[in-house]
Scaffold this active site. Structure first.
Site, mmCIF file in Angstrom:
data_model
loop_
_atom_site.group_PDB
_atom_site.id
_atom_site.type_symbol
_atom_site.label_atom_id
_atom_site.label_comp_id
_atom_site.label_asym_id
_atom_site.label_seq_id
_atom_site.Cartn_x
_atom_site.Cartn_y
_atom_site.Cartn_z
ATOM 1 N N HIS A 207 54.476 -24.392 -5.499
ATOM 2 C CA HIS A 207 54.677 -22.970 -5.750
ATOM 3 C C HIS A 207 55.166 -22.307 -4.473
ATOM 4 O O HIS A 207 54.633 -22.551 -3.395
ATOM 5 C CB HIS A 207 53.353 -22.329 -6.204
ATOM 6 C CG HIS A 207 53.506 -20.949 -6.763
ATOM 7 N ND1 HIS A 207 53.708 -19.853 -5.955
ATOM 8 C CD2 HIS A 207 53.498 -20.483 -8.031
ATOM 9 C CE1 HIS A 207 53.802 -18.773 -6.719
ATOM 10 N NE2 HIS A 207 53.682 -19.133 -7.975
ATOM 11 N N LEU A 242 47.212 -20.229 -14.655
ATOM 12 C CA LEU A 242 48.559 -20.378 -14.113
ATOM 13 C C LEU A 242 48.551 -20.220 -12.598
ATOM 14 O O LEU A 242 48.143 -19.180 -12.072
ATOM 15 C CB LEU A 242 49.497 -19.354 -14.753
ATOM 16 C CG LEU A 242 50.973 -19.450 -14.340
ATOM 17 C CD1 LEU A 242 51.556 -20.794 -14.760
ATOM 18 C CD2 LEU A 242 51.769 -18.294 -14.946
ATOM 19 N N ASP A 243 49.011 -21.261 -11.892
ATOM 20 C CA ASP A 243 49.096 -21.266 -10.426
ATOM 21 C C ASP A 243 47.752 -20.971 -9.776
ATOM 22 O O ASP A 243 47.697 -20.446 -8.653
ATOM 23 C CB ASP A 243 50.152 -20.266 -9.934
ATOM 24 C CG ASP A 243 51.551 -20.637 -10.407
ATOM 25 O OD1 ASP A 243 51.847 -21.839 -10.491
ATOM 26 O OD2 ASP A 243 52.338 -19.722 -10.709
ATOM 27 N N GLY A 244 46.662 -21.301 -10.456
ATOM 28 C CA GLY A 244 45.329 -21.016 -9.928
ATOM 29 C C GLY A 244 44.493 -22.252 -9.668
ATOM 30 O O GLY A 244 43.297 -22.143 -9.415
#
Length: 299
Positions: A207, A242-244
């Site tokens: 990311h 999400l993206d965590g």
């Protein structure tokens, strides 16, 4: 003309036939290191590397990574694992043992941006990434020539809003039983919770930026508009958030007001490729332990 490449062989490949790696996590208490070391000594193993970390010596979690050599490892490993359960049960351990000679198999998922994929291919070709890239799957056909020139199978699975479920089923069929790790190398599609559950802590994503900054579309434009002085990238395990997911590796580079959006993108691509390659390397070398939403990285 295309050429088929094979990764360079590690000069110490002959040593790997007797080398294993053990990962352990458990509540901290006195005697863990002594018990593990004594067990391996009694098995005739030689410890070549040992790392440990405790969150809190009084009631915290303890994490350990050990590399050891053992003659006739492949034949003796099942018995060693069975015998170790007595030690593990005494300390309520979660543990795994991996043979260093068994190279992990990777499926790389990619869309149109090639920089992260190319870094993985180059490191694989040079022998720096001690793994097997089993396949590349993409929702575009753009990189077929590059990938096949390395002798790696390339699968084009188009994805649209209407065919997303069908496309993911096709991906799962391609991967089933053939890979140990999935790498999202700038794959611009969201994978389903069912997919994530099947490969828990075995999907790595890259990311842009330090999460959770500048999520959504046009991140570098957002960063430029805010006048950032640092840009970076984050590699993490994929979870339903999400993206965590648990962060594996991050890096940054300083920028100035003179750097336009395209320059930020260029710098960002460089950071992304290095950060993702590090995260993948650490995973395939069994250097990562996940606890709650964090990773312990023995690097």
């Amino acid at each position: 003309m295309s050429h088929s490449y094979q990764p360079q062989q590690n000069k110490r490949l002959e040593d790997k036939s007797i080398r294993a790696r053990m990962l352990i996590s458990c509540p901290d208490k006195a005697g863990i290191v002594a018990a593990v070391s004594q067990f391996l000594y009694e098995q005739g193993a030689n410890i070549v590397q040992s790392d440990q970390y405790t969150m809190d010596p009084e009631g915290g979690m303890f994490f350990m990574r050990i590399e050891f050599d053992l003659q006739d490892l492949e034949q003796r490993l099942p018995t060693l694992q069975e015998d170790f359960t007595r030690v593990a049960d005494r300390f309520s351990m979660r543990w795994s043992i991996f043979r260093a000679a068994r190279r992990k198999r990777i499926a790389v998922l990619v869309s149109k941006e090639d920089h992260c994929l190319l870094e993985l291919l180059w490191q694989w070709q040079s022998g720096d990434l001690d793994a097997e890239i089993s396949m590349v799957i993409s929702n575009h056909d753009d990189m077929r020539g590059i990938v096949e020139s390395f002798g790696i199978p390339y699968h084009h699975v188009p994805v649209t809003a209407e065919t997303k479920a069908e496309a993911e089923q096709k991906q799962r069929e391609l991967i089933a039983g053939k890979v140990d790790l999935i790498v999202l190398a700038r794959y611009m599609q969201i994978v389903s919770p069912k997919f994530i559950e099947q490969y828990h802590n075995r999907i790595i994503n890259i990311h842009h930026s330090f999460l959770p900054a500048f999520v959504g579309g046009k991140p570098y434009q957002q960063a430029y508009n805010r006048g950032v002085k640092l840009i970076g990238a984050t590699a993490h395990y994929v979870t339903e958030e999400l993206d965590g997911g648990p962060i594996i590796e991050q890096d940054i580079q300083r920028v100035t007001h003179r750097d336009e959006v395209n320059e930020l993108k260029r710098i960002g691509r460089h950071i992304e490729r290095i950060v993702l390659a590090r995260a993948v390397k650490w995973h395939v070398e069994d250097r990562l332990l996940v606890y709650q939403n964090k990773t312990v990285a023995f690097v």
